[in-house]
Design an enzyme around this catalytic site. Structure first.
Site: not given
Ligand code: ATP
Length: 478
Positions: A137, A139, A142, A155, A184
């Site tokens: 995934d 993109k 991520n 992710d 996506t």
């Molecule tokens: P989904 O689970 O719906 O695919 P996601 O994988 O983006 O969404 P999370 O991994 O919980 O879900 O992340 C949510 C948001 O938090 C992301 O959009 C990202 O911008 C931000 N984020 C995630 N990890 C970090 C990190 N290590 N540092 C800064 N921001 C982060």
């Protein structure tokens, strides 16, 4: 040796929410013992169980644990803990957020920037390959940036670990579950759509899509619905816009190949030497790719997009004298220089367009009611209008730009007479003329790249600046 004490939520001060996923909330947090900042991903157990995402969560944890010793280019998992309601993942804080908004803000990246981040992605994919991990995934959402603007891939919930039996079983289930694709659409490889097994080269397909997007501003496969995007992917139906760098194009064409085994790098005995050797990377030192270049917009039409010219030097190859043509060129050069205050064209009127008496506003509004654009501007008085090309990377769309009282900057598709959107106003809005045709409107989340084919960019900037000074007088003085 005694293991480090188990952490808990009380070891951290939780600050602001920095993001939300479908099953998680991510907080900026500080370790109370070391003051070090982390991103802590918090997952509600009830929610995970209700949505049957246990496997997704445990896979993400497992992959992060495998990758954490090779910290560069991946978000690192420092520790995990739980309480009765929640699971906590303590992760590297990616201070500069996701790649996507930076790409959107700038329209597209320069070739230098694209090359650098592609090289970092290749290095990261080499590590994934060596660990038997397929991301599946990949993109721009991520790919995060750390404080020094290096990439951190994140992710891993959809990842596949090749060596693990558990994942093999899970894959069998996936194969039985037809059309269960979530994710996506734009970056998914044809083999994943055809329910065949994901391979390392599935991530190389995504890499091709991301390179295309960094250069041009949009992903290669675009359509009104996921179904139509999938059709285009399966038929390899995409085009390169005019101005797409030729070497980058060659690399993308070698990655976006329907048969996974024919993609560049797919059969490398030492992954990914054949990608490293591609001409696109001819000036990259793979042992030390150096610091990242500054992210700046790619400006087709302006001779130097970096704005880093040394303008105080006179080039050696110029003829002496000053004829009409040369005078015009030097004048244009001066305006192209981003740091300078451009001089205005003589023809411009000095009349301020916004300072109008109430009676004059009424009179003009009455007249405007007969105008074909009137119904598209919510009853606001149009102060200036004109056709512009609204650019995103290498893609341009002809729009009628309507500056109105309010203030508003509407843009309309003149072919269909539909309102496509508006440039959001705020005290931070700034204009930046690039030359007689090109001007930028900077907003906190996006830089609008506009081109007036008639050459009245300076007039547009003047009009917008006047409207700004009228509605935001204090900020305009600074
Ligand atoms: P989904 O689970 O719906 O695919 P996601 O994988 O983006 O969404 P999370 O991994 O919980 O879900 O992340 C949510 C948001 O938090 C992301 O959009 C990202 O911008 C931000 N984020 C995630 N990890 C970090 C990190 N290590 N540092 C800064 N921001 C982060």
């Amino acid at each position: 040796m005694t293991p480090p004490p188990k952490r808990s939520a009380s070891d951290f001060v939780f600050g602001k929410v920095i993001g939300e996923g479908s099953f998680s909330t991510v907080y900026l947090a500080k370790d109370i013992h070391t003051s070090k900042e982390f991103a802590i991903k918090v997952l509600e157990k009830r929610h995970i169980i209700r949505e049957k995402k246990m496997e997704y969560v445990s896979r993400e944890k497992k992959v992060l644990q495998i990758l954490s010793p090779c910290a560069s280019h991946f978000v690192r998992l420092y520790c995990t803990f739980q309480d009765p309601e929640r699971l906590y993942f303590v992760l590297t804080y990616a201070k500069n957020g996701e790649l996507l908004p930076h790409l959107n803000k700038n329209g597209s990246f320069t070739i230098e920037c694209t090359k650098y981040y592609t090289a970092e992605l290749v290095l990261a994919l080499e590590v994934l390959n060596s660990k038997g991990i397929i991301h599946r995934d990949l993109k721009p959402e991520n790919i995060l940036f750390d404080e020094n603007w290096h990439i951190l891939i994140t992710d891993f919930g959809s990842a596949k670990i090749l060596s693990s039996n558990e994942d093999r079983n899970e894959d069998e289930n996936n194969k039985r579950r037809k059309n269960s694709f979530v994710g996506t659409a734009q970056y998914v490889s044809p083999e994943l759509l055809k329910d065949t097994e994901a391979v390392f080269a599935s991530d190389l397909w995504a890499l091709g899509c991301i390179i295309y997007q960094m250069v041009s501003g949009l992903p290669p496969f675009r359509a009104g619905s996921e179904y139509l995007i999938f059709q285009k992917i399966l038929k390899l139906e995409y085009e390169f816009p005019e101005g797409f760098d030729q070497t980058a194009k060659d690399l993308v064409e070698k990655l976006l190949v329907l048969s996974p085994s024919k993609r560049l790098g797919a059969t490398d005995s030492q992954p990914y030497t054949s990608i490293r050797q591609h001409e696109f990377f001819s000036d990259i030192d793979w042992d030390n790719i150096g610091p990242p270049p500054r992210i700046i917009p790619y400006l087709p039409g302006c001779s130097d997009s970096s704005g880093n010219r040394n303008d105080n030097q006179i080039p050696d190859n110029l003829e002496p004298g000053l004829d009409h043509e040369k005078a015009s060129r030097l004048q244009l050069d001066m305006i192209c220089q981003p740091s300078s205050t451009p001089t205005r064209k003589k023809s411009e009127t000095n009349k301020n367009i916004i300072e109008l008496e109430p009676a004059e506003i009424e009179r003009r509004l009455e007249l405007q009611k007969m105008d074909k654009w009137h119904n598209l501007v919510e009853g606001n008085l149009i102060l200036k209008q004109g056709l512009v090309d609204k650019r995103k990377g290498l893609f341009a769309r002809r729009r009628m730009l309507l500056l109105t009282r309010g203030p508003h900057l509407y843009y309309v598709d003149p072919a269909t007479m539909t309102l496509k959107g508006e440039i959001p106003w705020g005290a931070e809005l700034r204009t930046e003329p690039k030359n007689f045709k090109i001007f930028f409107v900077h907003t906190p989340n996006r830089t609008y790249y506009l081109e007036d084919p008639e050459g009245y960019a300076l007039e547009w900037c003047k009009a917008i600046d006047e409207v700004r000074a009228f509605y935001y007088p204090e900020q305009s003085q600074s």
